[in-house]
Design a protein around this motif. Structure first.
Motif, PDB file in Angstrom:
ATOM      1  N   GLY A  39       0.814  -1.200   0.000  1.00 27.23           N
ATOM      2  CA  GLY A  39       0.000   0.000   0.000  1.00 27.23           C
ATOM      3  C   GLY A  39       0.852   1.256   0.000  1.00 27.23           C
ATOM      4  N   SER A  40       0.209   2.396   0.011  1.00 28.55           N
ATOM      5  CA  SER A  40       0.924   3.666   0.028  1.00 28.55           C
ATOM      6  C   SER A  40       0.076   4.731   0.710  1.00 28.55           C
ATOM      7  CB  SER A  40       1.265   4.107  -1.396  1.00 28.55           C
ATOM      8  OG  SER A  40       0.079   4.382  -2.125  1.00 28.55           O
ATOM      9  N   SER A  41       0.705   5.864   0.976  1.00 22.91           N
ATOM     10  CA  SER A  41       0.001   6.952   1.651  1.00 22.91           C
ATOM     11  C   SER A  41       0.567   8.282   1.184  1.00 22.91           C
ATOM     12  CB  SER A  41       0.151   6.817   3.164  1.00 22.91           C
ATOM     13  OG  SER A  41      -0.483   7.888   3.831  1.00 22.91           O
ATOM     14  N   GLU A  42      -0.322   9.258   0.998  1.00 21.55           N
ATOM     15  CA  GLU A  42       0.111  10.609   0.643  1.00 21.55           C
ATOM     16  C   GLU A  42       0.322  11.400   1.939  1.00 21.55           C
ATOM     17  OE1 GLU A  42       0.762  12.032  -2.366  1.00 21.55           O
ATOM     18  OE2 GLU A  42       0.547  10.023  -3.229  1.00 21.55           O
ATOM     19  N   VAL A  43       1.478  12.028   2.057  1.00 26.32           N
ATOM     20  CA  VAL A  43       1.821  12.794   3.256  1.00 26.32           C
ATOM     21  C   VAL A  43       1.646  14.284   2.966  1.00 26.32           C
ATOM     22  CG1 VAL A  43       3.625  13.327   4.938  1.00 26.32           C
ATOM     23  CG2 VAL A  43       3.445  11.019   3.974  1.00 26.32           C
ATOM     24  N   VAL A  44       0.890  14.956   3.802  1.00 22.74           N
ATOM     25  CA  VAL A  44       0.662  16.393   3.666  1.00 22.74           C
ATOM     26  C   VAL A  44       1.505  17.114   4.714  1.00 22.74           C
ATOM     27  CG1 VAL A  44      -1.049  18.244   3.704  1.00 22.74           C
ATOM     28  CG2 VAL A  44      -1.679  15.984   2.841  1.00 22.74           C
ATOM     29  N   THR A  45       2.268  18.095   4.268  1.00 23.19           N
ATOM     30  CA  THR A  45       3.160  18.813   5.178  1.00 23.19           C
ATOM     31  C   THR A  45       2.890  20.319   5.133  1.00 23.19           C
ATOM     32  OG1 THR A  45       4.827  18.953   3.432  1.00 23.19           O
ATOM     33  CG2 THR A  45       5.007  17.102   4.973  1.00 23.19           C
ATOM     34  N   VAL A  46       3.315  21.002   6.186  1.00 22.14           N
ATOM     35  CA  VAL A  46       3.228  22.470   6.248  1.00 22.14           C
ATOM     36  C   VAL A  46       4.652  22.996   6.363  1.00 22.14           C
ATOM     37  CG1 VAL A  46       2.354  24.462   7.507  1.00 22.14           C
ATOM     38  CG2 VAL A  46       0.972  22.381   7.346  1.00 22.14           C
ATOM     39  N   ALA A  47       5.084  23.776   5.361  1.00 18.39           N
ATOM     40  CA  ALA A  47       6.456  24.276   5.324  1.00 18.39           C
ATOM     41  C   ALA A  47       6.593  25.564   6.114  1.00 18.39           C
ATOM     42  CB  ALA A  47       6.887  24.490   3.881  1.00 18.39           C
ATOM     43  N   GLY A  48       7.838  25.896   6.447  1.00 18.99           N
ATOM     44  CA  GLY A  48       8.145  27.157   7.102  1.00 18.99           C
ATOM     45  C   GLY A  48       8.363  28.257   6.077  1.00 18.99           C
ATOM     46  N   PRO A  49       8.720  29.453   6.519  1.00 19.17           N
ATOM     47  CA  PRO A  49       8.871  30.591   5.606  1.00 19.17           C
ATOM     48  C   PRO A  49      10.165  30.604   4.797  1.00 19.17           C
ATOM     49  CG  PRO A  49       9.309  31.273   7.845  1.00 19.17           C
ATOM     50  CD  PRO A  49       8.835  29.860   7.928  1.00 19.17           C
ATOM     51  N   SER A  50      11.058  29.679   5.068  1.00 19.33           N
ATOM     52  CA  SER A  50      12.309  29.632   4.318  1.00 19.33           C
ATOM     53  C   SER A  50      12.038  29.391   2.835  1.00 19.33           C
ATOM     54  CB  SER A  50      13.188  28.513   4.870  1.00 19.33           C
ATOM     55  OG  SER A  50      14.258  28.228   3.989  1.00 19.33           O
ATOM     56  N   THR A  51      12.937  29.894   2.011  1.00 16.75           N
ATOM     57  CA  THR A  51      12.809  29.673   0.566  1.00 16.75           C
ATOM     58  C   THR A  51      13.284  28.282   0.157  1.00 16.75           C
ATOM     59  OG1 THR A  51      14.985  30.679   0.233  1.00 16.75           O
ATOM     60  CG2 THR A  51      13.057  32.128   0.019  1.00 16.75           C
ATOM     61  N   ALA A  52      13.915  27.565   1.064  1.00 22.19           N
ATOM     62  CA  ALA A  52      14.367  26.212   0.759  1.00 22.19           C
ATOM     63  C   ALA A  52      13.165  25.259   0.717  1.00 22.19           C
ATOM     64  CB  ALA A  52      15.369  25.736   1.806  1.00 22.19           C
ATOM     65  N   PRO A  53      13.201  24.251  -0.129  1.00 27.38           N
ATOM     66  CA  PRO A  53      12.057  23.326  -0.224  1.00 27.38           C
ATOM     67  C   PRO A  53      11.984  22.390   0.980  1.00 27.38           C
ATOM     68  CG  PRO A  53      13.829  22.556  -1.621  1.00 27.38           C
ATOM     69  CD  PRO A  53      14.267  23.892  -1.099  1.00 27.38           C
ATOM     70  N   LEU A  54      10.776  21.990   1.315  1.00 31.22           N
ATOM     71  CA  LEU A  54      10.585  20.963   2.346  1.00 31.22           C
ATOM     72  C   LEU A  54      10.721  19.607   1.675  1.00 31.22           C
ATOM     73  CD1 LEU A  54       8.013  20.904   5.199  1.00 31.22           C
ATOM     74  CD2 LEU A  54       8.312  18.883   3.784  1.00 31.22           C
ATOM     75  N   THR A  55      11.495  18.734   2.254  1.00 29.75           N
ATOM     76  CA  THR A  55      11.719  17.410   1.671  1.00 29.75           C
ATOM     77  C   THR A  55      11.243  16.317   2.607  1.00 29.75           C
ATOM     78  OG1 THR A  55      13.976  17.293   2.566  1.00 29.75           O
ATOM     79  CG2 THR A  55      13.701  18.212   0.346  1.00 29.75           C
ATOM     80  N   LEU A  56      10.911  15.178   2.018  1.00 28.66           N
ATOM     81  CA  LEU A  56      10.420  14.042   2.795  1.00 28.66           C
ATOM     82  C   LEU A  56      11.336  12.848   2.560  1.00 28.66           C
ATOM     83  CD1 LEU A  56       7.415  14.712   3.905  1.00 28.66           C
ATOM     84  CD2 LEU A  56       6.951  12.456   3.079  1.00 28.66           C
ATOM     85  N   ALA A  57      11.673  12.131   3.619  1.00 28.09           N
ATOM     86  CA  ALA A  57      12.479  10.919   3.523  1.00 28.09           C
ATOM     87  C   ALA A  57      11.807   9.811   4.322  1.00 28.09           C
ATOM     88  CB  ALA A  57      13.893  11.162   4.036  1.00 28.09           C
ATOM     89  N   ALA A  58      12.001   8.576   3.898  1.00 24.18           N
ATOM     90  CA  ALA A  58      11.427   7.428   4.608  1.00 24.18           C
ATOM     91  C   ALA A  58      12.512   6.398   4.839  1.00 24.18           C
ATOM     92  CB  ALA A  58      10.284   6.821   3.805  1.00 24.18           C
ATOM     93  N   SER A  59      12.428   5.722   5.958  1.00 23.61           N
ATOM     94  CA  SER A  59      13.418   4.697   6.285  1.00 23.61           C
ATOM     95  C   SER A  59      12.729   3.502   6.927  1.00 23.61           C
ATOM     96  CB  SER A  59      14.488   5.265   7.232  1.00 23.61           C
ATOM     97  OG  SER A  59      13.895   5.722   8.437  1.00 23.61           O
ATOM     98  N   GLY A  60      13.443   2.391   6.959  1.00 20.52           N
ATOM     99  CA  GLY A  60      12.875   1.172   7.529  1.00 20.52           C
ATOM    100  C   GLY A  60      12.091   0.398   6.490  1.00 20.52           C
ATOM    101  N   GLY A  75       7.316  -4.217   9.136  1.00 22.72           N
ATOM    102  CA  GLY A  75       8.234  -3.630  10.103  1.00 22.72           C
ATOM    103  C   GLY A  75       7.924  -2.176  10.380  1.00 22.72           C
ATOM    104  N   SER A  76       8.872  -1.493  11.011  1.00 22.84           N
ATOM    105  CA  SER A  76       8.691  -0.095  11.400  1.00 22.84           C
ATOM    106  C   SER A  76       9.076   0.836  10.256  1.00 22.84           C
ATOM    107  CB  SER A  76       9.548   0.214  12.632  1.00 22.84           C
ATOM    108  OG  SER A  76       9.423   1.569  12.999  1.00 22.84           O
ATOM    109  N   CYS A  77       8.217   1.806  10.004  1.00 20.69           N
ATOM    110  CA  CYS A  77       8.437   2.805   8.946  1.00 20.69           C
ATOM    111  C   CYS A  77       8.511   4.182   9.596  1.00 20.69           C
ATOM    112  CB  CYS A  77       7.303   2.743   7.925  1.00 20.69           C
ATOM    113  SG  CYS A  77       7.135   4.209   6.874  1.00 20.69           S
ATOM    114  N   THR A  78       9.572   4.918   9.299  1.00 19.32           N
ATOM    115  CA  THR A  78       9.741   6.269   9.836  1.00 19.32           C
ATOM    116  C   THR A  78       9.786   7.275   8.694  1.00 19.32           C
ATOM    117  OG1 THR A  78      10.958   5.469  11.774  1.00 19.32           O
ATOM    118  CG2 THR A  78      11.183   7.797  11.225  1.00 19.32           C
ATOM    119  N   ILE A  79       8.909   8.281   8.752  1.00 18.66           N
ATOM    120  CA  ILE A  79       8.869   9.359   7.762  1.00 18.66           C
ATOM    121  C   ILE A  79       9.456  10.605   8.413  1.00 18.66           C
ATOM    122  CG2 ILE A  79       7.372  10.766   6.305  1.00 18.66           C
ATOM    123  CD1 ILE A  79       5.292   8.458   6.573  1.00 18.66           C
ATOM    124  N   THR A  80      10.402  11.242   7.735  1.00 19.10           N
ATOM    125  CA  THR A  80      11.069  12.429   8.276  1.00 19.10           C
ATOM    126  C   THR A  80      10.882  13.603   7.326  1.00 19.10           C
ATOM    127  OG1 THR A  80      12.735  11.051   9.372  1.00 19.10           O
ATOM    128  CG2 THR A  80      13.245  13.380   9.102  1.00 19.10           C
TER     129      THR A  80
END
Length: 231
Positions: A39-60, A75-80
């Motif tokens: 399966g899969s899941s869409e992650v919705v994030t709220v970014a800060g005011p920085s001009t740098a992009p918000l990135t998502l990483a997954a491990s496990g 097993g265990s899945c961690t989204i950062t």
């Protein structure tokens, strides 16, 4: 500025050093209640005011492409979520979300050749085990792991054979189908780390009666004997 009684005052300057501002980010989407392999899941994030992009990483037990997290194994899945700073803002503190990925659903299909067959004829059954999307409501954005382990076929309580899956497919041959008629063949998959044990629906293998074989010259011999008896 001065007035009628006073001259203008000398200017005084105060320098204030303005440091980079802090910024915060967050994951606003609710994590899946029951994430499963495949399966899969869409992650919705709220970014800060920085001009740098918000990135998502997954491990496990999962992986991420853009904002989509795919559940790859049990097993265990961690989204950062991370966002760097820029000229005006500091790096944001990472935000994590952790979940446990459970076994995915699997489907078992069975086919045979030849069908119908003759009594004691060698019949080859093909058992295919694959991720069953109907058992998971999440949309599939990544190929699910391939099931592994043994599969077995039975005719009622009689075990006709077993074999290991290769690329999700097992091939089993048998000559045990002797009784003429329809046989309800069931394929059973024992499961592995990512998929639970399951069975196929009953598959009908028909065993047909052998045709009556005529002995060459028998008809002529019978006619001759009848002629002798008549004489």
């Amino acid at each position: 500025a001065g007035d009628a009684n006073y001259q203008a005052a000398a200017q005084r300057v105060q320098d204030i050093a303005i440091g980079k501002g802090a910024q915060t980010i967050s994951i606003s989407s609710v994590q899946p209640a029951n994430p499963r392999v495949g399966g899969s899941s869409e992650v919705v994030t709220v970014a800060g005011p920085s001009t740098a992009p918000l990135t998502l990483a997954a491990s496990g037990a999962c992986s991420a492409v853009a904002k989509t997290v795919s559940f790859d194994a049990v097993g265990s899945c961690t989204i950062t979520a991370s966002q760097k700073g820029d000229a005006n803002y500091l790096d944001a503190a990472d935000v994590t979300q952790t979940m446990v990925v459970a076994q995915g659903g699997s489907g078992v299909e069975i086919g045979s050749s030849p069908n119908p067959s003759l009594p004691a004829q060698s019949v080859t059954f093909t058992v295919t085990v694959a991720f069953d999307a109907t058992k998971n409501a999440a949309s599939i954005t990544k190929a699910a792991p391939i099931p592994s382990g043994p599969a077995e076929i039975t005719d009622g309580t009689t075990v006709l054979g077993s074999a290991q899956l290769h690329a999700g497919v097992a091939t089993i041959s048998t000559q045990q189908l002797i009784v003429v008629g329809d046989h309800q063949i069931v394929a059973s998959y024992s499961g592995d780390a990512n998929y639970p044990a399951t069975q196929s629906s009953a598959f009908v293998q028909t065993v047909a009666a052998r045709p009556v074989e005529q002995v060459p010259g028998l008809q002529s011999l019978a006619l001759a004997l009848l002629s002798v008896m008549a004489a």
